[in-house]
Design an enzyme around this catalytic site. Structure first.
Site, PDB file in Angstrom:
ATOM      1  N   TYR A  62      -3.913   9.035   5.885  1.00 39.88           N
ATOM      2  CA  TYR A  62      -4.427   8.929   7.251  1.00 39.88           C
ATOM      3  C   TYR A  62      -4.446  10.280   7.957  1.00 39.88           C
ATOM      4  O   TYR A  62      -5.088  10.447   8.991  1.00 39.88           O
ATOM      5  CB  TYR A  62      -3.611   7.925   8.076  1.00 39.88           C
ATOM      6  CG  TYR A  62      -3.729   6.488   7.596  1.00 39.88           C
ATOM      7  CD1 TYR A  62      -4.690   6.117   6.670  1.00 39.88           C
ATOM      8  CD2 TYR A  62      -2.863   5.505   8.061  1.00 39.88           C
ATOM      9  CE1 TYR A  62      -4.786   4.823   6.222  1.00 39.88           C
ATOM     10  CE2 TYR A  62      -2.968   4.200   7.616  1.00 39.88           C
ATOM     11  CZ  TYR A  62      -3.921   3.860   6.690  1.00 39.88           C
ATOM     12  OH  TYR A  62      -4.014   2.568   6.247  1.00 39.88           O
ATOM     13  N   LYS A  75       2.272   4.181  -6.489  1.00 37.09           N
ATOM     14  CA  LYS A  75       1.253   3.928  -7.505  1.00 37.09           C
ATOM     15  C   LYS A  75       1.374   5.075  -8.514  1.00 37.09           C
ATOM     16  O   LYS A  75       0.420   5.816  -8.787  1.00 37.09           O
ATOM     17  CB  LYS A  75      -0.133   3.874  -6.818  1.00 37.09           C
ATOM     18  CG  LYS A  75      -1.252   3.381  -7.699  1.00 37.09           C
ATOM     19  CD  LYS A  75      -1.184   1.915  -8.027  1.00 37.09           C
ATOM     20  CE  LYS A  75      -2.318   1.555  -8.971  1.00 37.09           C
ATOM     21  NZ  LYS A  75      -2.146   0.245  -9.620  1.00 37.09           N
ATOM     22  N   ASP A 120       0.420  -2.708  -6.272  1.00 33.06           N
ATOM     23  CA  ASP A 120      -0.289  -3.959  -6.578  1.00 33.06           C
ATOM     24  C   ASP A 120       0.699  -5.054  -6.965  1.00 33.06           C
ATOM     25  O   ASP A 120       0.579  -6.209  -6.558  1.00 33.06           O
ATOM     26  CB  ASP A 120      -1.361  -3.736  -7.667  1.00 33.06           C
ATOM     27  CG  ASP A 120      -0.899  -2.826  -8.792  1.00 33.06           C
ATOM     28  OD1 ASP A 120       0.141  -2.137  -8.633  1.00 33.06           O
ATOM     29  OD2 ASP A 120      -1.552  -2.804  -9.840  1.00 33.06           O
ATOM     30  N   ASP A 172       1.058   0.198   5.594  1.00 32.87           N
ATOM     31  CA  ASP A 172       0.153  -0.448   6.545  1.00 32.87           C
ATOM     32  C   ASP A 172      -0.252  -1.819   6.005  1.00 32.87           C
ATOM     33  O   ASP A 172      -0.173  -2.847   6.688  1.00 32.87           O
ATOM     34  CB  ASP A 172      -1.086   0.466   6.701  1.00 32.87           C
ATOM     35  CG  ASP A 172      -1.999   0.040   7.830  1.00 32.87           C
ATOM     36  OD1 ASP A 172      -1.649  -0.910   8.552  1.00 32.87           O
ATOM     37  OD2 ASP A 172      -3.078   0.652   7.976  1.00 32.87           O
ATOM     38  N   ASP A 183       1.536  -5.824   6.918  1.00 33.17           N
ATOM     39  CA  ASP A 183       0.710  -6.916   7.446  1.00 33.17           C
ATOM     40  C   ASP A 183       0.839  -8.158   6.575  1.00 33.17           C
ATOM     41  O   ASP A 183       0.923  -9.281   7.069  1.00 33.17           O
ATOM     42  CB  ASP A 183      -0.770  -6.496   7.497  1.00 33.17           C
ATOM     43  CG  ASP A 183      -1.149  -5.973   8.880  1.00 33.17           C
ATOM     44  OD1 ASP A 183      -0.242  -5.570   9.623  1.00 33.17           O
ATOM     45  OD2 ASP A 183      -2.352  -5.973   9.207  1.00 33.17           O
TER      46      ASP A 183
END
Ligand code: NAD
Length: 356
Positions: free
Chosen positions: A143, A192, A224, A248, A252
């Site tokens: 970001y 990852k 994942d 992020d 959620d």
């Protein structure tokens, strides 16, 4: 008597309604636990654009930096959707996080017993309780990395860059390990590392810092797999630490397991004690001004403020206990079920106060 200076960034939409209820609860707690709170208000988001032309006025940064902590409602709404990207309400949010150096975002995903049925997961999957703390890196990664648009042999193309340095990873790791030490001493680091160099550096650094915390049981999951495990067996998690973008998305996902967006608080911390506390939901323009917003996420954000910035853990416990208790009988429309009393936003604030 101790006094705390709190800046209120009420923001847009339901922001002012929910912050007002949280202030009521903080004042009640102050009376009960013997401290005082003074408030200052500042503008952030759409209301700041309307008043000053920009979503984050300098004055807001100055006031927040001088405070003991910041309580934020929410920002944004359709009125400002046509603003250019760098002048949208959300740009104000990113700006204040950067200005205060808030590099650690804490997002608890908790199921309150009276709301078990609101979870989309089966009761046997949730088990007796779900209480996960997600520690998300907030000021680095993709970001904030280099980005751009370019022409690739006549085809429009764009790129963003995921970048972390060791210092950024070490400081978020320490926040997560410290948190694990205060809880069940179990930390899952999510990356990852099978694909990304930045993730391999992340994992190596987390392992290095783990040597300072021999009591914490550390494991690693690819993002994942973590996304899958969160809905397959959320009970396995205590504290999760991860990068900005993975956090992020995972936070959620974890918050949905609890069933109600109006219940979830968050904290963003820097290396001093000052933090910014806010509900995870947005400004809910569809219900703004109707007096029906659920203020509990903001009230629980105040509990986090008392625990992580103001060193008033007993006051924090009292708020969390009052919220658990109130849910047995009293609900705003978003979490209403038959057999409970449906109340407005301000009646919910009063009900929590009456239990403290
Ligand atoms: P939202 O969270 O505002 O609303 C999603 C749904 O949940 C809506 O139906 C809303 O009515 C409901 N809801 C949210 N909070 C509630 C509460 N406390 N009580 C009862 N119901 C509640 O998400 P959205 O609709 O995608 O976004 C609306 C605006 O908020 C957008 O401008 C978005 O950019 C902004 N936003 C801001 C923040 C923030 O300030 N941190 C976070 C997310 C979205």
């Amino acid at each position: 008597m101790k006094n705390y200076n709190i800046v209120l960034l009420k923001g847009d939409g339901i922001g002012p309604e929910i912050v007002n209820e949280a202030v009521k609860v903080l004042d009640r707690t102050a009376d009960k636990f013997g401290f005082t709170v003074t408030y200052d208000e500042a503008l952030l988001g759409g209301c700041a654009i309307d008043a000053t032309g920009v979503p984050l006025p300098e004055e807001t940064i100055t006031k927040c930096k001088a405070s003991d902590s910041v309580l934020l409602g929410a920002v944004g709404g359709p009125k400002w959707d046509n603003q250019p990207g760098n002048n949208r309400p959300e740009a104000g949010l990113l700006g204040i996080r950067g200005a205060l150096g808030l590099f650690a975002n804490l997002r608890p995903a908790v199921i309150f017993e009276p709301l078990r049925n609101a979870s989309p997961l089966k009761p046997e999957i949730i088990g007796d309780a779900m209480d996960i703390m997600i520690v998300r890196e907030l000021t680095g990664g993709i970001y904030f990395g280099k980005r751009g648009n370019f022409d690739e042999d006549g085809v429009p193309a764009a790129y963003d860059t995921e970048k972390y340095n060791v210092n950024e990873i070490e400081r978020i790791a320490r926040v997560a390990f410290d948190m694990a030490m205060k809880r069940n001493k179990k930390l899952t680091s999510v990356d990852k590392a099978n694909v990304l160099d930045s993730s391999r550096l992340w994992r190596k650094t987390i392992i290095k810092i783990s040597e300072e915390y021999p009591e914490v049981e550390l494991n690693h999951l690819y993002v994942d797999n973590c996304a899958m495990q969160l809905v397959r067996d959320p009970k396995q998690f205590d504290v999760i630490v991860t990068s900005n973008i993975f956090g992020d998305i995972l936070s959620d996902e974890a918050s949905m397991i609890s069933g109600s967006i109006g219940m979830l608080a968050s904290a963003s911390l820097n290396s001093t004690k000052c933090g910014m506390y806010e509900p995870i939901h947005g400004s809910a323009p569809d219900i703004a001004g109707k007096g029906i917003a659920n203020p509990l996420a903001t009230i629980l954000s105040v509990a986090m403020m008392l625990r992580y910035s103001l060193d008033e853990p007993e006051a924090a416990d009292a708020i969390e206990k009052a919220v658990s208790e109130v849910l047995k009988t009293t609900r705003t429309p978003d979490i209403y079920t038959e057999g409970t009393t449906k109340v407005s936003c301000s009646e919910m604030g009063n009900a929590v106060c009456s239990l403290i």
